[in-house]
Scaffold this motif. Structure first.
Motif, PDB file in Angstrom:
ATOM      1  N   PRO A  51       9.314   1.004 -10.114  1.00 44.55           N
ATOM      2  CA  PRO A  51       8.652   2.213  -9.610  1.00 44.55           C
ATOM      3  C   PRO A  51       8.583   3.269 -10.691  1.00 44.55           C
ATOM      4  O   PRO A  51       9.434   3.326 -11.582  1.00 44.55           O
ATOM      5  N   PRO A  52       7.590   4.085 -10.674  1.00 43.21           N
ATOM      6  CA  PRO A  52       7.421   5.081 -11.731  1.00 43.21           C
ATOM      7  C   PRO A  52       8.532   6.114 -11.698  1.00 43.21           C
ATOM      8  O   PRO A  52       9.000   6.515 -10.635  1.00 43.21           O
ATOM      9  N   THR A  53       8.948   6.493 -12.861  1.00 42.49           N
ATOM     10  CA  THR A  53       9.995   7.496 -12.969  1.00 42.49           C
ATOM     11  C   THR A  53       9.446   8.871 -13.270  1.00 42.49           C
ATOM     12  O   THR A  53      10.177   9.844 -13.257  1.00 42.49           O
ATOM     13  N   LEU A  76       0.819  -1.208   0.000  1.00 39.50           N
ATOM     14  CA  LEU A  76       0.000   0.000   0.000  1.00 39.50           C
ATOM     15  C   LEU A  76       0.852   1.257   0.000  1.00 39.50           C
ATOM     16  O   LEU A  76       0.351   2.346  -0.332  1.00 39.50           O
ATOM     17  N   CYS A  77       2.115   1.117   0.358  1.00 38.27           N
ATOM     18  CA  CYS A  77       3.017   2.267   0.314  1.00 38.27           C
ATOM     19  C   CYS A  77       3.590   2.490  -1.080  1.00 38.27           C
ATOM     20  O   CYS A  77       4.309   3.478  -1.292  1.00 38.27           O
ATOM     21  N   HIS A  78       3.323   1.585  -2.000  1.00 39.55           N
ATOM     22  CA  HIS A  78       3.863   1.680  -3.351  1.00 39.55           C
ATOM     23  C   HIS A  78       2.690   1.797  -4.321  1.00 39.55           C
ATOM     24  O   HIS A  78       2.113   0.785  -4.739  1.00 39.55           O
ATOM     25  N   LEU A 112      -5.219   7.849  -4.753  1.00 40.95           N
ATOM     26  CA  LEU A 112      -3.924   7.809  -4.072  1.00 40.95           C
ATOM     27  C   LEU A 112      -4.005   8.431  -2.681  1.00 40.95           C
ATOM     28  O   LEU A 112      -3.271   8.028  -1.779  1.00 40.95           O
ATOM     29  N   SER A 113      -4.874   9.398  -2.500  1.00 39.20           N
ATOM     30  CA  SER A 113      -4.954  10.066  -1.203  1.00 39.20           C
ATOM     31  C   SER A 113      -5.458   9.146  -0.104  1.00 39.20           C
ATOM     32  O   SER A 113      -5.255   9.421   1.086  1.00 39.20           O
ATOM     33  N   ALA A 114      -6.134   8.058  -0.488  1.00 36.17           N
ATOM     34  CA  ALA A 114      -6.657   7.128   0.526  1.00 36.17           C
ATOM     35  C   ALA A 114      -5.633   6.081   0.933  1.00 36.17           C
ATOM     36  O   ALA A 114      -5.819   5.408   1.957  1.00 36.17           O
ATOM     37  N   LEU A 115      -4.553   5.896   0.179  1.00 39.41           N
ATOM     38  CA  LEU A 115      -3.596   4.829   0.492  1.00 39.41           C
ATOM     39  C   LEU A 115      -2.909   5.000   1.843  1.00 39.41           C
ATOM     40  O   LEU A 115      -2.741   4.016   2.570  1.00 39.41           O
TER      41      LEU A 115
END
Length: 1428
Positions: A492-494, A310-312, A339-342
């Motif tokens: 991970p996204p760049t 959930l952190c990723h 994303l704000s709910a993660l």
């Protein structure tokens, strides 16, 4: 188009395969529109379903007809919500037909649609298809109104209720179970997989669908265990739903219910049960097998995959629906709404994981998992909380809560019953215990239960949850960023598509760190933790402590980390010290606390501080441990680094602490810190005035308000900060600063709280031994003045403020003053005057020197009105100590000489008197070994409230150095020389005076007798004539006598030395006494039966508070008292550290020749006559049982207390039953043994009840049986106003108190303190004194591998706090002080307690009343001329 999105679409995530890698997931193929969907069959559906939904009998008679209708219903369920009635009828038909699987029930109203005959005959044949068609109902309809969506939700709820009923009551086969589970999976996937619109059906149905899914799944595990493909399908879909908060909540609820049942199967009923709410009680069937529970629990636990994902966001977004949603997201926006709910979901997942860990640790009752709204406080803004908090109608498990209670505990003075601090509700066979956060029992109002010994090992818990916890604990740090990515995991996204703020995940990371700390701190003794786990834990904790957002969580749950023998734990010492400085040095912590209760945080910080205060002394030469590659403390030792920092933290914490309950353990930490520092430097001497030790700050008497407290807020901490820790006078300077600080806060802030005042006064008593006793020691004099002012302030409070607690504080203050007395102090006029003023205040209730401007009041003019009798007794005791200037001596000041010694030397009887109603005098009128020079010699044995003393007095006519005359005569005081010749006198006789009128004013004797006409006059005249003739013959004979030298007479051998002694001391003054007052001297009849026994009873009552402490050693795993006691029979069966502690507790003394307390009333104060001084030194290798009280004990004493340390050896149970002929009042009116139930052998006070509350009743027949020679005496209570010159006719206050039982228990395994057989051990700890079970205290000590000693003690142990780590060399002194303070607290809490000197005074009055001689004054004087 974003290239990163396509990369994630094409990547394969193999990490999620896990245990189901050999199986494929099942496709959710249900639903669809069928043929009617291709050709358009809306009208067909409306026509067919309307007829089937009616109550008429079903026209369907063949299987083909039923199959065709099912296709119609299939399409009808997919119609738009605008055709709500058609969809509703389709649902009614499906539910009615599926009800054929249920047992027969009462007909419903209105009646449901009829069931076709083919379906009624074989419902299993069509159930699978119907369940598959119901998939269409849950598919979200887009662009529909909120009203229609609500109607769809109602229909979905009906289907979910039917699914729950089928799972509960229907007889389903494997195909039906599979179809039912796939229906629920499809429904959940349709609602939860895509991002939810604001008013979508998912908002209303997601939580209900998830609840039914997992509830039905658990029932399927019980009745028809799902196949691996089904489990994989569930896991894959749950992973795709992790962006939904209800999934985490439902997963936590279900897995915790399974965990509770699993723990019951694994560990049995003795393991602490998790509380389950009523609505979840039936979630797991009661008859579900243990194997099914274990299999289901493990699979459900891993259903959502790794919660740390959930952190990723790039991992969470790796689902088809979210990827499709991302591709449609408008370009230029760098933030997705979901994303704000993660961060919140991650926080809740960590809370759920923490609840699982706490359940395995047996702490499920402390940390229940319920609503998480409070845990979110302080982490997100109010808007986000409103969006993320579930509606109130959602079904949540109210029995689970991972948030700590935030009840505000009122800061009030402790009531009477809480003076000691422990209740009597504890089981009798279990020693008082404390939780891992060992300071909780001292600073908290409720005592948490300890961790269960049945809990699993640390390694086992970390095998289950360690991977998730370690990864979550390192979120946002370098190790996680450098972790190697698994094969197939999307990179991970760049770009900026998934930009996140790592600070938003700190709340969940803090929960993971706290959980990791609780796991590590659950380590049991002799348990080994794998080195990789320790290394990863230390790395995570170090980074957590250096982050202000997570340091508070680490400190909160790592309070015991330095007490558990963890390898390499010293590497965390610098970071923990830094964190403690941020928490304790100010009133508000300098850390981000979030939802953590600041009070609980300070409690945990104080517990950590207690475990660290000994490190600067114990590890003073050890280099500061560091992580590999770090060089922050190069060249520094742990002592150099920690000494000044910990001292400053202790002083600052005491200075700023506002909670009275937290101040008590802080005072203990301050004392231990000062004690270790002074012992480490070994030069704790005060510097001369004017040096760095001098301190000129003075307290302000009226400074109890906030303004005055702030004005001196930085004085003490600033002074300590300026000290040089390497200086040889650092320890002495710290003692001075600590004394000033505690005295200031005692008067300004703590004078209204009993517990804190007692703790502060006990701390000052301990610091008194560390101060310099030199005449120029200004600090000691200031401290005494401060304590005297404290007594004056407390006694001068208004009457309504006076209470039992206030008087207990004043009594403790007088006891504290006694520990500060020294010759140099008493030689100072100002200090002596201050001491005498408070003594006068305590005895009379007022001072002669009043306020300025008031006239001086003479003592004989004052009315004696002490504030309380306890205060008066304490002031009297201090006065006697001042007069005696009694110091600390190893064997006490008790005189051994008594009547038995004199009888053994061959002397005769003694005369016994009671003087002034409080002093018993025994006079021996024979010369003691002085036959060569007979002189008036007397031996006086004086017994009063302060002890027994012996005087030997001789009356001499000249000094000892004068020469001796012949014949044994006494030498003349002057030389024998003839006087020089004198000239004759030249004085001439005067002429006779002429008569005058005055001569006639005095009649002659003859005239008087003639006037009186006395018949005896002739006899008088004859006598006068005879006397005149005799005088005439003498004068005539003087002329014929030749002068001869006068020689001294022969010395006499008979004297009335008793008369001379009493006359010289003013007891034989002839004259009238005061009206209605008893004579000052009363003779006693020593021939009366029982007189010698009464004297022995008086001698058996010491003048100081006596205490017996029993010391035992418990080997690992021992639970039988006989085995524990047998350890002391050999030095080889006990650790060497136990022997060293034992030798440091006291000095070995022989019971037969000891004149003090020996641990039992039969042998105490009973030094038998012996005339040899030969002492044999004890061998080096002796068994501890040597000090069992038969031949030797370990003895320690000071001016106010004496302690006998006894090591039980088992002989106590082998002694024959015999009733002692001597009764004593050492700590009770009568004996109380554990070998007889006869009241004649027990206490004459009937203590009824076992709840710890004693009711006292006096039995007249019992008194007559126990004391046959004594008349019944009436009890008298002590009033506030006493006339001290009035003698008591009875025994005054009866001594109804009970002596406490104190045990020092050495534990090889600290966990054994939970299973100590205290009741069985008490059978070996008999002292002959009455005691009560709730006044039994255990001081448990256990050595840790680092060399320090861990202490487990009750809250009322004074300067020794529970959980403290103490250096072995200081352990004996700390244990003695703890035992002394426990006994003092018990006495303060005992009604009608009599101090020793008061008890002896009443015994003397009893002797005077029972054995006095009825003699008037002439008869008393005449008896002194006769032999006794």
């Amino acid at each position: 188009m974003n290239v990163g999105i396509f990369n994630r679409v094409n990547s394969k995530n193999k990490k999620s395969d896990g245990m189901y890698s050999e199986w494929s997931s099942l496709p959710l193929e249900g639903g669809g529109c069928g043929v009617l969907g291709a050709v358009g069959g809306r009208d067909v559906v409306l026509a067919v379903v309307r007829q089937l939904a009616s109550h008429q009998p079903s026209p369907l008679n063949t299987d083909s007809e039923v199959e065709w209708v099912l296709e119609v219903i299939r399409y009808g369920l997919s119609l738009p919500l605008s055709e709500h009635e058609a969809v509703r009828d389709c649902v009614r038909v499906c539910c009615s037909w599926l009800s054929a699987l249920l047992p027969p029930a009462a007909p419903a109203q209105p009646p449901p649609p009829a069931v076709p005959a083919p379906l009624a005959a074989s419902p299993e044949k069509y159930a699978t298809k119907i369940l598959s068609h119901l998939h269409n109902l849950f598919v979200p309809r887009h662009n529909e109104s909120a009203d229609l969506i609500s109607k769809q939700a109602v229909l979905c709820h009906r289907v979910l209720r039917l699914a729950r009923s089928l799972a509960d009551s229907a007889s389903l086969g494997s195909r039906e179970w599979k179809a039912l589970l796939l229906l629920l999976l499809a429904a959940a996937s349709a609602l939860l997989a895509p991002p939810a619109p604001v008013h979508g059906a998912a908002e209303q149905l997601c939580e209900r669908v998830l609840c039914v899914l997992f509830e039905v799944w658990i029932l399927a595990c019980h009745r028809c265990f799902p196949s691996p493909p089904l489990w994989r399908t569930l896991r894959e879909h749950c992973i795709s739903w992790r962006h939904r908060a209800p999934l985490t909540e439902t997963w936590t609820r279900v897995s915790l219910c399974l965990t509770a049942r699993l723990l019951k199967h694994m560990y049995g009923p003795l393991f602490p049960a998790m509380p389950i709410s009523d609505e979840d009680a039936n979630l797991v069937p009661a008859d579900m097998s243990a194997e099914s529970v274990m299999q289901s629990w493990y699979r459900v636990l891993h259903t959502i995959g790794n919660p740390v994902d959930l952190c990723h966001p790039h991992l969470i977004a790796h689902t088809p629906h979210l990827l499709q949603y991302s591709m449609r997201w408008e370009e230029g926006s760098n933030q997705h709404p979901w994303l704000s709910a993660l961060p919140s979901i991650f926080h809740r997942a960590m809370l759920g994981l923490a609840a699982h860990v706490d359940a395995f640790l047996g702490r499920g009752q402390e940390r229940c998992w319920a609503g998480l709204g409070s845990a979110q406080a302080g982490l997100t803004d109010e808007k986000e909380e409103e969006e993320l908090t579930p509606p109130t109608h959602r079904r949540l498990a109210k029995s689970f809560s991972t948030s700590r209670p935030r009840e505000k505990i009122p800061e009030k003075s402790a009531p009477r019953s809480s003076l000691i601090g422990l209740s009597s509700s504890r089981p009798a066979s279990v020693v008082p215990t404390t939780p891992p956060n060992s300071i909780t029992s001292q600073v908290g109002e409720t005592e948490k239960p300890p961790l269960t010994p049945l809990r699993p090992k640390v390694n086992s818990i970390l095998h289950l949850f360690g991977e998730w916890l370690f990864e979550a604990a390192l979120i946002g740090t370098n190790p996680t960023n450098n972790q190697q990515r698994g094969e197939g995991t999307p990179p991970p996204p760049t770009d900026a598509t998934f930009k996140i703020n790592t600070l938003s995940y700190q709340a969940g990371r803090a929960v993971a760190l706290g959980t990791l700390c609780r796991v590590i701190c659950s380590k049991q003794c002799r348990e080994e933790v794998l080195a990789p786990y320790l290394a990863r834990t230390y790395a995570a904790l170090q980074r957590g402590l250096r982050d202000p957002a997570t340091a508070a969580a680490v400190v909160l749950d790592a309070a015991d980390i330095f007490r558990l023998d963890l390898d390499g734990v010293l590497v965390l010492v610098p970071d923990f010290i830094t964190a403690l400085d941020r928490i304790l040095s100010e009133r508000e912590p300098k850390l981000e606390c979030g939802s953590i209760d600041k009070r609980e945080l300070r409690k945990a910080a104080i517990s950590l501080l207690l475990s660290l205060v000994a490190f600067p002394y114990h590890y003073r030469g050890l280099p500061v441990p560091e992580f590999p590659g770090c060089n922050d403390y190069a060249g520094m030792t742990l002592g150099e680094y920690a000494r000044a920092k910990l001292s400053l933290i202790c002083v600052s914490a005491v200075q700023v602490e506002t909670s009275d309950s937290l101040a008590v353990p802080l005072l203990s930490a301050l004392y231990l810190c000062v004690r270790h520092n002074t012992h480490a430097l070994n030069k704790a001497n005060s510097a001369p005035p004017g040096s760095s030790l001098s301190h000129c700050s003075e307290y302000r008497e009226g400074g109890s308000g906030p303004a005055s407290a702030e004005s001196v807020q930085d004085d003490f901490a600033a002074d300590v900060r300026e000290l040089d820790p390497s200086s040889p006078v650092f320890g002495a300077a710290l003692v001075t600063r600590a004394t000033y600080l505690v005295c200031h806060r005692l008067i300004s802030s703590w004078k209204g709280d009993l517990q804190v005042s007692l703790a502060a006064l006990e701390l000052l008593s301990g610091l008194a031994k560390l101060h310099s006793a030199k005449p120029d020691a200004l600090e000691r004099k200031r401290a005494v003045r401060w304590i005297c002012d404290y007594i004056s302030v407390q006694c001068s409070r208004p009457p309504q403020a006076h209470s039992r607690d206030l008087h207990s504080c004043v009594v403790a203050a007088y006891t504290c003053l006694a520990s500060w007395l020294c010759p140099a102090l008493l030689n100072d006029p100002d200090c002596l005057a201050a001491l005498m003023e408070v003594v006068e205040l305590g005895i009379s209730g007022s001072k002669s020197q009043g306020k300025p401007g008031e006239p001086t009041k003479m003592k004989d003019e004052k009315e004696l009105k002490p504030v309380s009798m306890r205060v008066r007794d304490a002031a009297e005791a201090l006065l006697m100590l001042i007069l005696e200037q009694s110091g600390t001596c190893g064997t006490g000041a008790w005189c051994r000489l008594d009547e038995r010694w004199l009888s053994a030397l061959g002397h005769g009887k003694l005369r016994h008197f009671v003087a002034d109603g409080s002093t018993l005098l025994s006079l021996l009128e024979e010369p003691l070994a002085n036959s060569q020079e007979p002189q008036p010699t007397i031996v006086v044995i004086i017994r009063n409230g302060w002890g027994r003393y012996a005087w030997s007095l001789s009356s001499r006519g000249a000094a000892r150095c004068a020469g001796r005359g012949g014949g044994g005569a006494c030498p003349r005081p002057v030389a024998m020389l003839e006087p020089p010749a004198r000239a004759p006198p030249v004085c001439l006789p005067l002429c006779a005076a002429p008569p005058c009128a005055v001569d006639s004013a005095f009649p002659s004797l003859e005239a008087v007798l003639r006037q009186l006409n006395d018949p005896e006059a002739t006899v008088l005249f004859k006598l006068l004539e005879q006397q005149a003739a005799i005088e005439r013959r003498v004068r005539e004979g003087e002329d014929n006598v030749t002068g001869e030298e006068y020689v001294p007479p022969e010395p006499v051998t008979e004297f009335q030395t008793a008369r001379m002694f009493l006359s010289h001391f003013g007891y034989l003054n002839i004259g009238p006494d005061k009206k209605n007052s008893l004579p000052r001297l009363q003779a006693l009849d020593s021939t009366n039966v029982g007189f010698s026994t009464a004297l022995r009873r008086l001698d058996g009552t010491g003048s100081r508070a006596a205490l017996t402490v029993h010391v035992v050693c418990v080997r690992a795993g021992q639970r039988r008292a006989t085995d524990i006691v047998a350890n002391s029979l050999s030095a080889d069966t006990v650790p060497a550290a136990f022997i060293r502690m034992l030798r440091g507790l006291g000095t070995p003394v022989r019971v037969s020749g000891h004149a003090g307390w020996t641990g039992h009333i039969r042998s105490s104060y009973d030094a038998q006559p012996h005339f040899t001084n030969k002492e044999n030194s004890p061998p080096d290798n002796i068994a501890p049982a040597m000090y069992d009280g038969r031949e030797q004990v370990l003895y320690w004493s000071d001016s106010t207390d004496e302690i006998a340390f006894v090591v039980p050896s088992g002989y106590e149970l082998d002694e024959p039953e015999d009733a002692d002929s001597m009764r004593t009042d050492v700590d009770g009116s009568c004996l109380s043994t554990n070998r007889s139930t006869d009241k004649s052998h027990g206490s004459c006070w009937d203590v009824s009840g076992s709840s710890g509350h004693a009711s006292y009743e006096r039995s007249t027949s019992e008194c007559e049986r126990t004391r046959p020679a004594r008349a019944p005496l009436s009890d008298k209570t002590r009033a506030l106003s006493l006339e001290l010159d009035r003698a008591l006719t009875g025994s005054g206050r009866r001594n109804r108190d009970f002596a406490p039982k104190i045990l020092i228990i050495w534990l090889e395994d600290f966990e054994d303190h939970l299973n100590l057989p205290i009741d069985d051990l008490l059978r070996h700890c008999e002292t002959g004194i009455p005691w009560r079970r709730h006044e039994v205290w255990s001081l448990c000590v256990s050595a840790v591998l680092g060399g320090l000693v861990r202490v487990l003690c009750p809250p009322a142990s004074g300067v020794l706090a529970d959980g403290a780590l103490v250096a072995p060399r200081l352990l004996p002194d700390c244990l003695r002080r703890a035992a002394t303070h426990l006994a003092r607290r018990t006495r303060l809490n005992t009604d009608l307690y009599q101090p020793p000197h008061v008890r002896r005074r009443y015994l003397i009055q009893d002797i005077a009343q029972q054995y006095k001689k009825d003699l008037d004054e002439p008869e008393l004087l005449e008896s002194l001329f006769k032999a006794p």
